[in-house]
Motif scaffolding. Structure first.
Motif, short mmCIF file in Angstrom:
data_model
loop_
_atom_site.label_atom_id
_atom_site.label_comp_id
_atom_site.label_asym_id
_atom_site.label_seq_id
_atom_site.Cartn_x
_atom_site.Cartn_y
_atom_site.Cartn_z
N GLY A 399 0.81 -1.22 0.00
CA GLY A 399 0.00 0.00 0.00
C GLY A 399 0.84 1.26 0.00
N LEU A 400 1.84 1.31 0.86
CA LEU A 400 2.69 2.49 0.95
C LEU A 400 3.52 2.67 -0.32
CD1 LEU A 400 3.96 2.28 4.66
CD2 LEU A 400 2.30 3.90 3.69
N LEU A 401 4.05 1.56 -0.86
CA LEU A 401 4.85 1.65 -2.09
C LEU A 401 3.98 2.11 -3.26
CD1 LEU A 401 7.60 1.23 -3.37
CD2 LEU A 401 7.01 -1.17 -3.74
N CYS A 402 2.77 1.56 -3.34
CA CYS A 402 1.85 1.96 -4.40
C CYS A 402 1.50 3.44 -4.28
CB CYS A 402 0.58 1.11 -4.30
SG CYS A 402 -0.74 1.65 -5.41
N TYR A 403 1.22 3.90 -3.06
CA TYR A 403 0.88 5.31 -2.82
C TYR A 403 2.04 6.22 -3.24
CZ TYR A 403 -0.05 9.63 -0.25
OH TYR A 403 -0.23 10.95 0.09
N SER A 440 -9.00 -9.51 -1.33
CA SER A 440 -9.66 -8.26 -1.72
C SER A 440 -9.02 -7.06 -1.02
CB SER A 440 -11.16 -8.31 -1.41
OG SER A 440 -11.38 -8.54 -0.03
N THR A 441 -8.58 -7.26 0.23
CA THR A 441 -7.89 -6.17 0.95
C THR A 441 -6.63 -5.77 0.21
OG1 THR A 441 -8.73 -6.95 3.08
CG2 THR A 441 -6.82 -5.50 3.14
N LEU A 442 -5.92 -6.76 -0.30
CA LEU A 442 -4.65 -6.52 -0.98
C LEU A 442 -4.85 -5.77 -2.30
CD1 LEU A 442 -1.69 -7.26 -0.35
CD2 LEU A 442 -1.99 -9.31 -1.75
N LEU A 443 -5.80 -6.25 -3.13
CA LEU A 443 -5.96 -5.69 -4.47
C LEU A 443 -6.78 -4.40 -4.49
CD1 LEU A 443 -6.39 -8.81 -6.77
CD2 LEU A 443 -4.35 -7.78 -5.80
N ILE A 444 -7.87 -4.37 -3.73
CA ILE A 444 -8.65 -3.13 -3.68
C ILE A 444 -7.86 -2.05 -2.97
CG2 ILE A 444 -10.80 -2.06 -2.88
CD1 ILE A 444 -12.15 -4.76 -3.14
N GLY A 445 -6.98 -2.47 -2.06
CA GLY A 445 -6.10 -1.51 -1.39
C GLY A 445 -5.24 -0.75 -2.38
N VAL A 446 -4.80 -1.44 -3.45
CA VAL A 446 -4.00 -0.78 -4.50
C VAL A 446 -4.82 0.31 -5.19
CG1 VAL A 446 -2.93 -1.12 -6.76
CG2 VAL A 446 -2.49 -2.75 -4.92
N GLY A 481 -2.45 16.96 0.38
CA GLY A 481 -2.38 15.61 -0.16
C GLY A 481 -1.82 14.61 0.83
N LEU A 482 -0.78 14.98 1.56
CA LEU A 482 -0.19 14.08 2.54
C LEU A 482 -1.15 13.78 3.68
CD1 LEU A 482 3.52 15.32 2.81
CD2 LEU A 482 2.72 13.11 1.94
N ILE A 483 -1.80 14.81 4.20
CA ILE A 483 -2.74 14.62 5.32
C ILE A 483 -3.87 13.68 4.91
CG2 ILE A 483 -4.44 15.76 6.80
CD1 ILE A 483 -2.63 18.24 6.78
N LEU A 484 -4.51 13.99 3.78
CA LEU A 484 -5.65 13.18 3.34
C LEU A 484 -5.20 11.80 2.87
CD1 LEU A 484 -7.73 15.86 1.39
CD2 LEU A 484 -8.09 14.98 3.70
N GLY A 485 -4.01 11.72 2.28
CA GLY A 485 -3.51 10.43 1.83
C GLY A 485 -3.27 9.47 2.98
N LEU A 486 -2.60 9.93 4.02
CA LEU A 486 -2.29 9.06 5.16
C LEU A 486 -3.55 8.68 5.93
CD1 LEU A 486 1.00 10.77 6.41
CD2 LEU A 486 0.75 8.67 5.08
N ILE A 487 -4.46 9.65 6.11
CA ILE A 487 -5.73 9.33 6.78
C ILE A 487 -6.51 8.33 5.94
CG2 ILE A 487 -7.98 10.25 7.48
CD1 ILE A 487 -6.57 12.87 8.19
N GLY A 488 -6.54 8.56 4.63
CA GLY A 488 -7.28 7.68 3.73
C GLY A 488 -6.73 6.27 3.70
N LEU A 489 -5.41 6.13 3.70
CA LEU A 489 -4.80 4.80 3.70
C LEU A 489 -5.17 4.03 4.97
CD1 LEU A 489 -1.18 5.42 2.32
CD2 LEU A 489 -3.18 4.58 1.11
#
Length: 505
Positions: A399-403, A440-446, A481-489
């Motif tokens: 997830g982090l690498l993809c983000y 599904s957690t793995l792929l939808i997470g991407v 972007g960072l705030i919403l990205g980390l909260i969203g992940l």
């Protein structure tokens, strides 16, 4: 596909900017170097001994598929050419080098003189261009084009924004929500261009020394990027993840359009509310009221009524696919048939479809087909101890690498790169992943990670369009972007784990 959409001039300016940015980032010398590296690595992997891979029993067909995938990965990462051209070339390479209709010397095992048994079906590769998921996207494009031609998009925007009144903070919320709703069914780029066109007079009228205009300008890309998560057609990464999860020859989970929305729309709404709070705090309004005027100059006729009815009926069938038994891909053909027959959609309109996006998606599907039919997926599962890896580490790490990557390269290219590999890993470690929601957690997470990558103007077209307004400094986009990205992940994975454990996915 954008010439008929409101804000077309903004999209044209974006494409010029994108072209110039790619040229500046990749001057001819650097571009040639990147191409040489990608080709050199692929050729090395092509001719290297099979023992080098650590995959016992790797045969020549699988060998070639692996090297072609490596070439695709490097080309997508380097971004020296548009991602869709790489996808198209990948399909061509797979057809000519690994399929049962490849050049004759690629089909023969010289050790035995016989034809390889694990050649990839050329029909299956070509079917990727007309995969049911591709048809789903075409249906979405047709609905979007018809909505614009009939003036439905402007009328809906006007009606949906009206309840938010004139208070600056509620208008901000209105733009976030309305942009998100449109981006669930219409291209994020077209949505952002249209909403920025409506917003432009407001931004110019706000006080020059106030920060509120920054928040309003950012509301458009934030709403578009987050809103795209809500439906399978909201953004290509959703479709890529869903294709691998629903593939009858693979996991065959049967996740429907309505089932996806049942989970993702509430998640999207929560994220939009959080985004509203963040934008309010970071960019407070100096002017407390905003008067918004949206005018529609479209003259209605009977065809508009047909578009409205078809739109409602199509969305209704998408939402109730589990009840009606008609899957979303089939439903997507309804507006195509009805609106083309009625003359609402013409052959010129069909030329507006964004074929580059469809080809990009098809390339990702072709990689998956080649890995599965050549036996490379099984070979990797047998050789790599995926089931010994920590499932939580795989989920968080991917997830982090993809983000991170999706902030710098195309979201679709990121999904095309990650999903086929994670699908293989997920199949191997499905029992270990069960405690965290399953594959599904793995792929939808991407897909979620890709959509939440919105730190830079280059991260996504809506970001670039908003940046072009001149009201946003890059540091503001990075912070938001960072705030919403980390909260969203964090929130996204919690939702996926909960839904996976409880059998929603």
């Amino acid at each position: 596909m954008f010439t008929i959409f409101h804000g077309f001039h903004l999209v044209e300016a974006y494409h010029e900017w994108k072209k110039e940015h790619r040229s500046n980032k990749n001057p001819m010398g650097l571009k040639v170097l990147k191409l040489v590296i990608a080709v050199a690595v692929a050729l090395f992997l092509w001719i290297a001994p099979s023992d080098l891979y650590g995959l016992p029993g790797l045969n020549p067909v699988q060998h070639r598929v692996l090297s072609i995938f490596a070439f695709a990965a490097l080309m997508w990462l380097f971004d020296s050419v548009p991602a869709w051209t790489t996808s198209l070339l990948v399909v061509v390479l797979l057809l000519f080098c690994t399929s049962d209709s490849a050049l004759w010397f690629f089909q023969t095992d010289y050790a035995t003189g016989s034809k390889f048994e694990n050649l990839v079906s050329n029909t299956a590769l070509l079917h990727c261009f007309a995969d049911p998921t591709i048809m789903l996207f075409i249906g979405g494009f047709i609905v979007a084009i018809a909505a614009t031609k009939s003036g439905l998009d402007v009328k809906l925007a006007k009606v949906m924004l009206a309840p938010f009144g004139t208070k600056s903070e509620t208008v901000l919320l209105g733009f976030l929500l309305v942009t998100a709703v449109f981006s669930m069914f219409i291209s994020n780029t077209a949505t952002a261009a249209m909403m920025l066109t409506f917003l432009s007079p407001v931004l110019k009228a706000l006080p020059a020394d106030g920060k509120g205009k920054i928040g309003l300008a950012l509301a458009i890309p934030v709403g578009a990027n987050i809103g795209g998560i809500g439906t399978p057609i909201g953004t290509p990464p959703n479709a890529i993840a869903l294709k691998f999860l629903n593939d009858p020859a693979g996991m065959d989970l049967g996740i429907g359009f309505g089932q996806w929305m049942m989970v993702m729309v509430p998640f999207t709404l929560v994220m939009l509310f959080i985004a509203w709070i963040v934008l309010k705090k970071l960019f407070p309004f100096k002017q407390k009221t905003i008067h918004l005027e949206i005018e529609s100059h479209h003259e209605g006729n009977w065809k508009d009524v047909l578009v409205y009815v078809t739109f409602i009926f199509t969305v209704g069938l998408w939402l109730t696919d589990s009840v009606t038994g008609v899957n979303a891909n089939v439903v997507a053909m309804l507006p195509l048939g009805v609106l083309c027959m009625a003359g609402v959609i013409t052959k010129r309109d069909l030329e507006q479809i964004s074929w580059s996006i469809l080809w990009m998606i098809a390339g990702a599907f072709a990689v998956g087909v080649a890995m599965r039919q050549s036996g490379l997926a099984e070979c990797m599962i047998a050789a790599i101890p995926f089931n010994e890896w920590s499932p939580l580490l795989v989920i968080i790490g991917s997830g982090l690498l993809c983000y991170l990557m999706a902030n710098f390269i195309s979201h679709t290219a990121t999904a095309a790169l990650f999903v086929p590999i994670l699908a293989i890993a997920g199949s191997s470690m499905s029992e270990n992943l069960a405690a965290f929601g399953g594959v599904s957690t793995l792929l939808i997470g991407v897909a979620i990670c890709s959509s939440l990558a919105m730190v830079l103007p280059i991260s996504t077209p809506p970001n670039a369009l908003a940046d072009a307004t001149g009201f946003i400094k890059q540091k503001y986009m990075v912070t938001t972007g960072l705030i919403l990205g980390l909260i969203g992940l964090l929130l996204g994975y919690l939702v996926l784990i909960f839904c996976g454990i409880n059998g929603v996915f």
